[in-house]
Design an enzyme around this catalytic site. Structure first.
Site, short mmCIF file in Angstrom:
data_model
loop_
_atom_site.label_atom_id
_atom_site.label_comp_id
_atom_site.label_asym_id
_atom_site.label_seq_id
_atom_site.Cartn_x
_atom_site.Cartn_y
_atom_site.Cartn_z
N ARG A 1 -4.95 4.47 -0.61
CA ARG A 1 -4.31 5.78 -0.84
C ARG A 1 -5.13 6.95 -0.28
NH1 ARG A 1 -1.69 2.28 -1.16
NH2 ARG A 1 -0.57 1.43 -2.93
N SER B 1 3.62 5.48 -9.16
CA SER B 1 2.39 5.26 -9.93
C SER B 1 1.66 6.60 -10.09
CB SER B 1 1.46 4.30 -9.20
OG SER B 1 2.08 3.05 -9.12
N GLU C 1 -3.01 9.65 -8.71
CA GLU C 1 -2.54 9.35 -7.34
C GLU C 1 -1.59 10.48 -6.93
OE1 GLU C 1 -1.27 5.35 -6.49
OE2 GLU C 1 0.31 6.07 -5.15
C1 LIG Z 1 9.95 5.43 -7.60
C2 LIG Z 1 8.73 5.59 -6.72
C3 LIG Z 1 8.09 4.46 -6.24
C4 LIG Z 1 6.94 4.58 -5.44
N1 LIG Z 1 6.34 3.46 -4.97
C5 LIG Z 1 5.24 3.57 -4.18
C6 LIG Z 1 4.61 2.39 -3.66
O1 LIG Z 1 5.02 1.27 -3.90
N2 LIG Z 1 3.48 2.57 -2.89
C7 LIG Z 1 2.98 3.81 -2.60
O2 LIG Z 1 1.97 3.90 -1.88
N3 LIG Z 1 3.59 4.92 -3.07
C8 LIG Z 1 4.70 4.84 -3.84
N4 LIG Z 1 5.30 5.98 -4.31
C9 LIG Z 1 4.70 7.30 -4.01
C10 LIG Z 1 5.20 7.96 -2.72
O3 LIG Z 1 6.51 7.51 -2.38
C11 LIG Z 1 4.24 7.71 -1.54
O4 LIG Z 1 2.97 8.27 -1.82
C12 LIG Z 1 4.77 8.34 -0.23
O5 LIG Z 1 3.97 7.91 0.83
C13 LIG Z 1 4.79 9.86 -0.25
O6 LIG Z 1 5.52 10.30 0.88
P1 LIG Z 1 6.30 11.70 0.86
O7 LIG Z 1 6.94 11.89 2.18
O8 LIG Z 1 7.22 11.77 -0.31
O9 LIG Z 1 5.10 12.70 0.71
P2 LIG Z 1 4.91 13.98 -0.29
O10 LIG Z 1 4.98 13.49 -1.71
O11 LIG Z 1 5.90 15.02 0.12
O12 LIG Z 1 3.45 14.40 0.07
C14 LIG Z 1 2.35 13.57 -0.23
C15 LIG Z 1 1.09 14.12 0.45
O13 LIG Z 1 1.23 14.01 1.86
C16 LIG Z 1 1.18 15.28 2.50
N5 LIG Z 1 2.16 15.24 3.59
C17 LIG Z 1 3.43 14.76 3.53
N6 LIG Z 1 4.00 14.80 4.74
C18 LIG Z 1 3.08 15.31 5.59
C19 LIG Z 1 3.06 15.59 7.00
N7 LIG Z 1 4.11 15.34 7.80
N8 LIG Z 1 1.92 16.11 7.53
C20 LIG Z 1 0.83 16.37 6.76
N9 LIG Z 1 0.79 16.13 5.43
C21 LIG Z 1 1.90 15.59 4.87
C22 LIG Z 1 1.47 16.30 1.42
O14 LIG Z 1 0.82 17.52 1.68
C23 LIG Z 1 0.89 15.61 0.18
O15 LIG Z 1 -0.50 15.81 0.10
C24 LIG Z 1 6.44 5.87 -5.11
C25 LIG Z 1 7.11 7.01 -5.58
C26 LIG Z 1 8.24 6.88 -6.37
C27 LIG Z 1 8.96 8.11 -6.85
#
Ligand SMILES: Cc1cc2nc3c(=O)[nH]c(=O)nc-3n(C[C@H](O)[C@H](O)[C@H](O)COP(=O)(O)OP(=O)(O)OC[C@H]3O[C@@H](n4cnc5c(N)ncnc54)[C@H](O)[C@@H]3O)c2cc1C
Length: 306
Positions: free
Chosen positions: A177, A228, A298
């Protein structure tokens, strides 16, 4: 610092294709369904990003980059300055041989579906993670034994200094992560390339369906959450530590340690960011008292909480 009307007009002039709104409730853009208003919220195309960032730097407007908002807790007072949402406007996916090139705004589900359609295996683990490719790169998202580190070839991003660079994944310090991009505030992931292996389309679909069924069985997908809540401490599982501290179903306001999976904090409906944060702090304290293990979030905290 408020964004002025003149600055809003200038930003609108830069944004010719992407969407632009002011006073946008962040609860609409986070899977927790929580968060106050962003002063300015834009969802740009790839071409628009450098000019927007350049303008904000010149005018000293703070920029918060988000993807699909699935790993965020946004404060109830919202986000000052601009939220740059890397989403629909940057979500093209193309496949050439065993390499997939995708915009950072493409959802992992879309990229994984493109991989399956091209009979490419290796990305099944990510199909059910509800994030964008950019967010998954930054978080080095992973599940069921796979992580982005295993499949990423290279990443193209805009540096805080305004330069567009393409860096091999091996130079991004990808670990649990964590990525180097996390430690480079102001950089924006624009695109990434993924390398997979030739496989059997039906077997790939079967794996994706199997993992999707596991999520439905184990995770509280009927409530808003950010997945998580805490990182997995080395040698432990956060959910087990929380359960052992007697916290299954522990509730503060409308925030709750999920009854179904203690590793998830869920929004029962109408939870505030303050409630979720207080619950997380209380869980951390009680787990520390019970087992001596320090839980680390996380979920990423963004914006103003009070
Ligand atoms: C039901 C559920 C299940 C999940 N299961 C998992 C799992 O199995 N494994 C896992 O690892 N995670 C899981 N997650 C968490 C999440 O989906 C991941 O961390 C995912 O990678 C976040 O992506 P996002 O586009 O939503 O980023 P955001 O939540 O929008 O941002 C996360 C971080 O990334 C940065 N960021 C996002 N996009 C960019 C970009 N283009 N450039 C620079 N910085 C950026 C943001 O500033 C922030 O710091 C889960 C979440 C939910 C709600």
């Amino acid at each position: 610092m408020e964004v002025t009307i003149a600055q809003i007009d200038n930003l609108k002039a830069i944004m010719t294709t992407g969407s632009f709104v002011t006073k946008e409730p962040m609860a609409r853009h986070t899977t927790f369904r929580v968060g106050g208003e962003a002063d300015v919220f834009v969802e740009p195309t790839k071409e628009e990003v450098p000019a927007i960032i350049e303008y904000c730097r010149k005018e000293e407007i703070p920029v918060t980059v988000i993807g699909n908002g699935s790993n965020l807790l946004v404060g109830d007072k919202g986000i000052r300055g601009m939220v740059l949402c890397i989403g629909k406007g940057m979500s093209d996916v193309t496949v050439e041989g065993d390499v997939i090139t995708a915009g950072a705004g493409a959802l992992l589900s879309k990229v994984a579906a493109a991989a399956r359609d091209a009979s490419l295996t290796g990305m099944e683990f990510a199909a059910g993670i509800p994030g964008s490719l950019g967010g998954a790169v930054v978080m080095n998202a992973g599940a069921y034994g796979g992580e982005m580190k295993d499949i990423l070839l290279d990443v193209t991003y805009l540096t805080a200094e305004g330069e567009i660079v393409t860096v091999p994944a091996t130079e991004l310090d990808l670990s649990y992560r964590h990525s180097a991009i996390m430690d480079m505030p102001g950089s924006v992931v624009l695109e990434a390339r993924i390398r997979l292996e030739k496989g059997d389309k039906e077997a790939i679909q079967a794996k994706m369906s199997e993992l999707a069924a596991k999520r439905v069985e184990k995770q509280p997908l009927n409530f808003p959450s950010a997945g998580s809540t805490f990182k997995r401490p080395e040698g432990y599982f956060a959910g087990k530590l929380i359960e052992d501290a007697g916290l299954r179903g522990f509730t503060m306001g409308h925030a709750q340690v999920s009854e179904k999976h203690c590793g998830f904090v869920v929004n029962l409906g109408g939870a505030t960011a303050a409630e979720i944060r207080s619950l997380m702090e209380e869980v951390t304290k009680r787990v520390r008292e019970n087992s001596g293990v320090e839980l680390v979030p996380e979920v990423r905290f963004v914006g103003e909480f009070e």
